[in-house]
Design a protein around this motif. Structure first.
Motif, PDB file in Angstrom:
ATOM      1  N   ARG A   1       0.827  -1.213   0.000  1.00  0.00           N
ATOM      2  CA  ARG A   1       0.000   0.000   0.000  1.00  0.00           C
ATOM      3  C   ARG A   1       0.857   1.257   0.000  1.00  0.00           C
ATOM      4  O   ARG A   1       0.410   2.319  -0.445  1.00  0.00           O
ATOM      5  N   VAL A   2       2.084   1.137   0.503  1.00  0.00           N
ATOM      6  CA  VAL A   2       2.994   2.282   0.554  1.00  0.00           C
ATOM      7  C   VAL A   2       3.854   2.360  -0.702  1.00  0.00           C
ATOM      8  O   VAL A   2       3.983   3.421  -1.327  1.00  0.00           O
ATOM      9  N   VAL A   3       4.451   1.229  -1.104  1.00  0.00           N
ATOM     10  CA  VAL A   3       5.399   1.243  -2.231  1.00  0.00           C
ATOM     11  C   VAL A   3       4.740   0.907  -3.571  1.00  0.00           C
ATOM     12  O   VAL A   3       5.347   1.100  -4.625  1.00  0.00           O
ATOM     13  N   GLY A   4       3.496   0.420  -3.538  1.00  0.00           N
ATOM     14  CA  GLY A   4       2.852  -0.023  -4.773  1.00  0.00           C
ATOM     15  C   GLY A   4       2.052   1.063  -5.475  1.00  0.00           C
ATOM     16  O   GLY A   4       1.740   2.111  -4.910  1.00  0.00           O
ATOM     17  N   ARG A   5       1.714   0.779  -6.724  1.00  0.00           N
ATOM     18  CA  ARG A   5       0.881   1.679  -7.525  1.00  0.00           C
ATOM     19  C   ARG A   5      -0.499   1.038  -7.668  1.00  0.00           C
ATOM     20  O   ARG A   5      -0.621  -0.056  -8.221  1.00  0.00           O
ATOM     21  N   PRO A   6      -1.564   1.692  -7.199  1.00  0.00           N
ATOM     22  CA  PRO A   6      -2.908   1.102  -7.248  1.00  0.00           C
ATOM     23  C   PRO A   6      -3.369   0.857  -8.682  1.00  0.00           C
ATOM     24  O   PRO A   6      -3.070   1.641  -9.587  1.00  0.00           O
ATOM     25  N   LEU A   7      -4.098  -0.240  -8.876  1.00  0.00           N
ATOM     26  CA  LEU A   7      -4.675  -0.534 -10.191  1.00  0.00           C
ATOM     27  C   LEU A   7      -5.853  -1.473 -10.014  1.00  0.00           C
ATOM     28  O   LEU A   7      -6.068  -2.042  -8.946  1.00  0.00           O
ATOM     29  N   GLN A   8      -6.631  -1.619 -11.082  1.00  0.00           N
ATOM     30  CA  GLN A   8      -7.751  -2.545 -11.108  1.00  0.00           C
ATOM     31  C   GLN A   8      -7.361  -3.749 -11.965  1.00  0.00           C
ATOM     32  O   GLN A   8      -6.829  -3.593 -13.063  1.00  0.00           O
ATOM     33  N   VAL A   9      -7.606  -4.953 -11.449  1.00  0.00           N
ATOM     34  CA  VAL A   9      -7.205  -6.176 -12.138  1.00  0.00           C
ATOM     35  C   VAL A   9      -8.432  -7.026 -12.435  1.00  0.00           C
ATOM     36  O   VAL A   9      -9.266  -7.263 -11.551  1.00  0.00           O
ATOM     37  N   SER A  10      -8.562  -7.465 -13.675  1.00  0.00           N
ATOM     38  CA  SER A  10      -9.676  -8.342 -14.063  1.00  0.00           C
ATOM     39  C   SER A  10      -9.289  -9.794 -13.810  1.00  0.00           C
ATOM     40  O   SER A  10      -8.256 -10.263 -14.288  1.00  0.00           O
ATOM     41  N   THR A  11     -10.109 -10.501 -13.047  1.00  0.00           N
ATOM     42  CA  THR A  11      -9.874 -11.919 -12.757  1.00  0.00           C
ATOM     43  C   THR A  11     -11.117 -12.706 -13.155  1.00  0.00           C
ATOM     44  O   THR A  11     -12.132 -12.140 -13.570  1.00  0.00           O
ATOM     45  N   ALA A  12     -11.028 -14.026 -12.998  1.00  0.00           N
ATOM     46  CA  ALA A  12     -12.170 -14.887 -13.325  1.00  0.00           C
ATOM     47  C   ALA A  12     -13.361 -14.581 -12.429  1.00  0.00           C
ATOM     48  O   ALA A  12     -14.524 -14.817 -12.796  1.00  0.00           O
ATOM     49  N   SER A  13     -13.094 -14.034 -11.241  1.00  0.00           N
ATOM     50  CA  SER A  13     -14.162 -13.711 -10.288  1.00  0.00           C
ATOM     51  C   SER A  13     -14.644 -12.271 -10.424  1.00  0.00           C
ATOM     52  O   SER A  13     -15.509 -11.836  -9.662  1.00  0.00           O
ATOM     53  N   GLY A  14     -14.085 -11.526 -11.354  1.00  0.00           N
ATOM     54  CA  GLY A  14     -14.476 -10.129 -11.532  1.00  0.00           C
ATOM     55  C   GLY A  14     -13.288  -9.200 -11.360  1.00  0.00           C
ATOM     56  O   GLY A  14     -12.136  -9.635 -11.312  1.00  0.00           O
ATOM     57  N   THR A  15     -13.584  -7.919 -11.234  1.00  0.00           N
ATOM     58  CA  THR A  15     -12.531  -6.920 -11.082  1.00  0.00           C
ATOM     59  C   THR A  15     -12.201  -6.723  -9.611  1.00  0.00           C
ATOM     60  O   THR A  15     -13.096  -6.561  -8.780  1.00  0.00           O
ATOM     61  N   VAL A  16     -10.906  -6.772  -9.292  1.00  0.00           N
ATOM     62  CA  VAL A  16     -10.466  -6.588  -7.908  1.00  0.00           C
ATOM     63  C   VAL A  16      -9.405  -5.497  -7.864  1.00  0.00           C
ATOM     64  O   VAL A  16      -8.784  -5.164  -8.873  1.00  0.00           O
ATOM     65  N   ARG A  17      -9.213  -4.958  -6.684  1.00  0.00           N
ATOM     66  CA  ARG A  17      -8.207  -3.921  -6.489  1.00  0.00           C
ATOM     67  C   ARG A  17      -6.834  -4.561  -6.304  1.00  0.00           C
ATOM     68  O   ARG A  17      -6.712  -5.591  -5.652  1.00  0.00           O
ATOM     69  N   GLY A  18      -5.842  -3.952  -6.905  1.00  0.00           N
ATOM     70  CA  GLY A  18      -4.490  -4.485  -6.775  1.00  0.00           C
ATOM     71  C   GLY A  18      -3.458  -3.370  -6.697  1.00  0.00           C
ATOM     72  O   GLY A  18      -3.781  -2.190  -6.819  1.00  0.00           O
ATOM     73  N   TRP A  19      -2.217  -3.776  -6.485  1.00  0.00           N
ATOM     74  CA  TRP A  19      -1.101  -2.839  -6.425  1.00  0.00           C
ATOM     75  C   TRP A  19       0.073  -3.420  -7.203  1.00  0.00           C
ATOM     76  O   TRP A  19       0.439  -4.591  -6.998  1.00  0.00           O
ATOM     77  N   GLN A  20       0.640  -2.625  -8.086  1.00  0.00           N
ATOM     78  CA  GLN A  20       1.829  -3.053  -8.819  1.00  0.00           C
ATOM     79  C   GLN A  20       3.064  -2.685  -8.000  1.00  0.00           C
ATOM     80  O   GLN A  20       3.221  -1.546  -7.570  1.00  0.00           O
ATOM     81  N   VAL A  21       3.944  -3.659  -7.774  1.00  0.00           N
ATOM     82  CA  VAL A  21       5.147  -3.442  -6.976  1.00  0.00           C
ATOM     83  C   VAL A  21       6.355  -4.003  -7.723  1.00  0.00           C
ATOM     84  O   VAL A  21       6.212  -4.755  -8.687  1.00  0.00           O
ATOM     85  N   SER A  22       7.533  -3.627  -7.252  1.00  0.00           N
ATOM     86  CA  SER A  22       8.774  -4.189  -7.792  1.00  0.00           C
ATOM     87  C   SER A  22       9.459  -4.961  -6.676  1.00  0.00           C
ATOM     88  O   SER A  22       9.704  -4.418  -5.587  1.00  0.00           O
ATOM     89  N   LEU A  23       9.727  -6.243  -6.929  1.00  0.00           N
ATOM     90  CA  LEU A  23      10.396  -7.100  -5.941  1.00  0.00           C
ATOM     91  C   LEU A  23      11.904  -7.015  -6.157  1.00  0.00           C
ATOM     92  O   LEU A  23      12.381  -7.160  -7.282  1.00  0.00           O
TER      93      LEU A  23
END
Length: 214
Positions: A141-163
């Protein structure tokens, strides 16, 4: 004589610094970060941070990086050489037999923390649920970039991060893109193409073979 000794000492120190600088290499480039190697020690270093040997990454993009070495800033391009006379090591390889459900499972680690991966060549990046991320110490939530992700169950909230580091067997990749999804999906940590595309991979008679590219 005393003056001569001081002069020789100064020359030796300068030569030593020049030799140390010659061992600095940039072996990976990303927007805002570079993988630097100093005397064989590799680390992903973000702009403004200090890496091995006190080397500071001043700027970095896909074309090159500016590093501050011993107080002097220089431009560095991507190099796969670690030092003069370096001989490329034999490629590292990992074979994974098909497991339960016809899937490929593999034990690995993220930033030094162990994780069990399900290999998914259909996933564009490594995918984790928020429980995986918390266990791995990823403050998405601090280092990630918020985005919406489409899955088989619908659209969910996600965060793009760099490992920083992802490792399976002897294969390690630095600076790997991942997505953390809110909730319990995906149930298993998915090893997607953000890792697989950075190594060689192929399937031979139901055995998945991963191989370092260099």
């Amino acid at each position: 004589m005393h003056s001569l000794k001081l002069t020789l000492l100064a020359l030796c120190l300068v030569a030593g610094l020049a030799d140390a600088a010659s061992q600095v290499r940039v072996v990976g480039l990303f927007p805002g970060a570079a993988v630097i190697s100093v005397d064989g020690q590799r680390k992903l270093v973000k702009v403004g941070q200090t890496g091995p040997g006190g080397v500071v990454v001043v700027s970095a993009d896909s074309r090159g990086a500016v590093l501050r070495v011993d107080g002097v800033e220089r431009n560095y391009s991507l190099s796969r050489e670690y030092s003069d006379g370096f001989v490329e090591a034999e490629k590292k390889q990992l074979s994974i037999a098909k497991g339960a459900g016809g899937h490929y499972w593999i034990a690995g680690s993220v930033n030094g923390q162990s994780v069990q991966f399900l290999v998914d060549t259909g996933a564009t990046s490594i995918a984790l649920n928020d429980g995986h991320a918390r266990r791995l110490g990823i403050d998405y939530r601090v280092v990630g970039r918020p985005l919406q992700v489409s899955t088989a169950s619908g659209t969910v909230r996600g965060w793009q991060v760099s490992l920083d580091r992802v490792k399976v067997g002897e294969l390690e990749v630095l600076g790997v893109e991942a997505v953390v999804l809110e909730g319990s999906s995906p149930t298993d940590a998915l090893l997607g193409m953000s890792f697989l595309s950075r190594v060689g991979w192929r399937v031979e008679q139901d055995v998945l073979v991963l191989e370092s590219k260099y």
